[in-house]
Write a protein that holds these residues in place. Structure first.
Motif, PDB file in Angstrom:
ATOM      1  N   GLN A   2       0.850  -1.306   0.095  1.00  0.00           N
ATOM      2  CA  GLN A   2      -0.062   0.026  -0.057  1.00  0.00           C
ATOM      3  C   GLN A   2       1.023   1.398  -0.195  1.00  0.00           C
ATOM      4  N   ALA A   3       0.466   2.289  -0.717  1.00  0.00           N
ATOM      5  CA  ALA A   3       1.333   3.568  -0.770  1.00  0.00           C
ATOM      6  C   ALA A   3       1.329   4.212   0.611  1.00  0.00           C
ATOM      7  N   TYR A   4       0.391   4.010   1.486  1.00  0.00           N
ATOM      8  CA  TYR A   4       0.641   4.782   2.770  1.00  0.00           C
ATOM      9  C   TYR A   4       1.790   4.063   3.470  1.00  0.00           C
ATOM     10  N   LEU A   5       2.084   2.718   3.293  1.00  0.00           N
ATOM     11  CA  LEU A   5       3.093   2.202   4.065  1.00  0.00           C
ATOM     12  C   LEU A   5       4.337   2.418   3.802  1.00  0.00           C
ATOM     13  N   ILE A   6       4.423   2.920   2.395  1.00  0.00           N
ATOM     14  CA  ILE A   6       5.792   3.425   1.750  1.00  0.00           C
ATOM     15  C   ILE A   6       6.035   4.626   2.615  1.00  0.00           C
ATOM     16  N   TYR A   7       4.830   5.379   2.203  1.00  0.00           N
ATOM     17  CA  TYR A   7       5.193   6.858   2.644  1.00  0.00           C
ATOM     18  C   TYR A   7       5.577   6.895   4.323  1.00  0.00           C
ATOM     19  N   ALA A   8       4.882   5.875   4.991  1.00  0.00           N
ATOM     20  CA  ALA A   8       5.226   5.975   6.609  1.00  0.00           C
ATOM     21  C   ALA A   8       6.497   5.608   6.792  1.00  0.00           C
ATOM     22  N   VAL A   9       7.123   4.697   6.048  1.00  0.00           N
ATOM     23  CA  VAL A   9       8.531   4.218   6.386  1.00  0.00           C
ATOM     24  C   VAL A   9       9.458   5.332   5.699  1.00  0.00           C
ATOM     25  N   LEU A  10       9.113   5.780   4.769  1.00  0.00           N
ATOM     26  CA  LEU A  10       9.878   7.245   4.177  1.00  0.00           C
ATOM     27  C   LEU A  10       9.868   8.235   5.377  1.00  0.00           C
ATOM     28  N   ALA A  11       8.775   8.523   6.064  1.00  0.00           N
ATOM     29  CA  ALA A  11       8.666   9.296   6.998  1.00  0.00           C
ATOM     30  C   ALA A  11       9.490   9.058   8.405  1.00  0.00           C
ATOM     31  N   ALA A  12       9.384   7.616   8.411  1.00  0.00           N
ATOM     32  CA  ALA A  12      10.128   7.238   9.726  1.00  0.00           C
ATOM     33  C   ALA A  12      11.712   7.426   9.578  1.00  0.00           C
ATOM     34  N   PHE A  13      11.928   7.192   8.290  1.00  0.00           N
ATOM     35  CA  PHE A  13      13.338   7.115   7.765  1.00  0.00           C
ATOM     36  C   PHE A  13      13.931   8.738   8.004  1.00  0.00           C
ATOM     37  N   PHE A  14      13.254   9.692   7.346  1.00  0.00           N
ATOM     38  CA  PHE A  14      13.668  10.906   7.344  1.00  0.00           C
ATOM     39  C   PHE A  14      13.529  11.592   8.531  1.00  0.00           C
ATOM     40  N   ALA A  15      12.465  11.304   9.633  1.00  0.00           N
ATOM     41  CA  ALA A  15      12.320  11.494  10.932  1.00  0.00           C
ATOM     42  C   ALA A  15      13.503  11.256  11.887  1.00  0.00           C
ATOM     43  N   SER A  16      14.047  10.073  11.442  1.00  0.00           N
ATOM     44  CA  SER A  16      15.285   9.419  11.949  1.00  0.00           C
ATOM     45  C   SER A  16      16.374  10.069  11.872  1.00  0.00           C
ATOM     46  N   LEU A  17      16.565  10.931  10.927  1.00  0.00           N
ATOM     47  CA  LEU A  17      17.566  11.894  10.601  1.00  0.00           C
ATOM     48  C   LEU A  17      17.344  13.274  11.250  1.00  0.00           C
ATOM     49  N   VAL A  18      16.151  13.523  11.738  1.00  0.00           N
ATOM     50  CA  VAL A  18      16.247  14.775  12.328  1.00  0.00           C
ATOM     51  C   VAL A  18      16.820  15.055  13.824  1.00  0.00           C
ATOM     52  N   PRO A  19      16.950  14.107  14.491  1.00  0.00           N
ATOM     53  CA  PRO A  19      17.935  14.366  15.822  1.00  0.00           C
ATOM     54  C   PRO A  19      19.176  14.282  15.547  1.00  0.00           C
ATOM     55  N   ILE A  20      19.823  13.474  14.610  1.00  0.00           N
ATOM     56  CA  ILE A  20      21.361  13.526  14.420  1.00  0.00           C
ATOM     57  C   ILE A  20      21.662  14.911  13.882  1.00  0.00           C
TER      58      ILE A  20
END
Length: 137
Positions: A2-20
């Motif tokens: 599902q497209a929303y799952l891909i978007y959610a994984v991408l959101a999580a990946f980019f969110a993981s870069l924010v604190p770093i």
């Protein structure tokens, strides 16, 4: 998938870069100024994306604007406190505590939006909170 799952994984990946990136960038910068700079960069980026995507403008009414505005203010406050926390704290602890927002959002979506709440959802949310406590200690 599902497209929303891909978007959610991408959101999580980019969110993981924010604190770093944030922790590195905050070394000699006030968290309020850093949040402001981040918001300006995000606004410029999103205006540019919107220009190329050209979304439909229909469906935007006062009710929508009100809740989008409230969402924006909530997000800005979240970023501000997040940057204050990572400037002064351990990134793993701050990130873990911040992610308890997932459990809170699950509860609030049930309370406010009437989303389905079952035992698996409750246990999952409780495990998120437990994990946050364990990581932050």
């Amino acid at each position: 998938m599902q497209a929303y799952l891909i978007y959610a994984v991408l959101a999580a990946f980019f969110a993981s870069l924010v604190p770093i990136f944030g922790k590195i960038g905050l070394k000699d910068v006030d968290p309020t100024m850093a949040t402001t700079i981040r918001a300006i960069i995000m606004a410029i980026f999103l205006v540019t994306v919107t220009f190329f995507v050209k979304p439909k403008m229909s469906g935007i009414n006062r009710y929508s604007i009100l809740f989008i505005t409230l969402s924006g203010v909530s997000g800005a406050l979240s970023w501000l406190f997040y940057f204050m926390a990572i400037k002064n704290g351990r990134v793993p602890a701050v990130v873990a505590i911040d992610k308890t927002s997932v459990a809170l959002a699950i509860f609030l979506s049930w309370l406010v939006l009437g989303s389905e709440m079952n035992i698996k959802t409750v246990i999952g949310a409780l495990l998120i909170v437990l994990g946050a406590i364990l990581v932050s200690l």
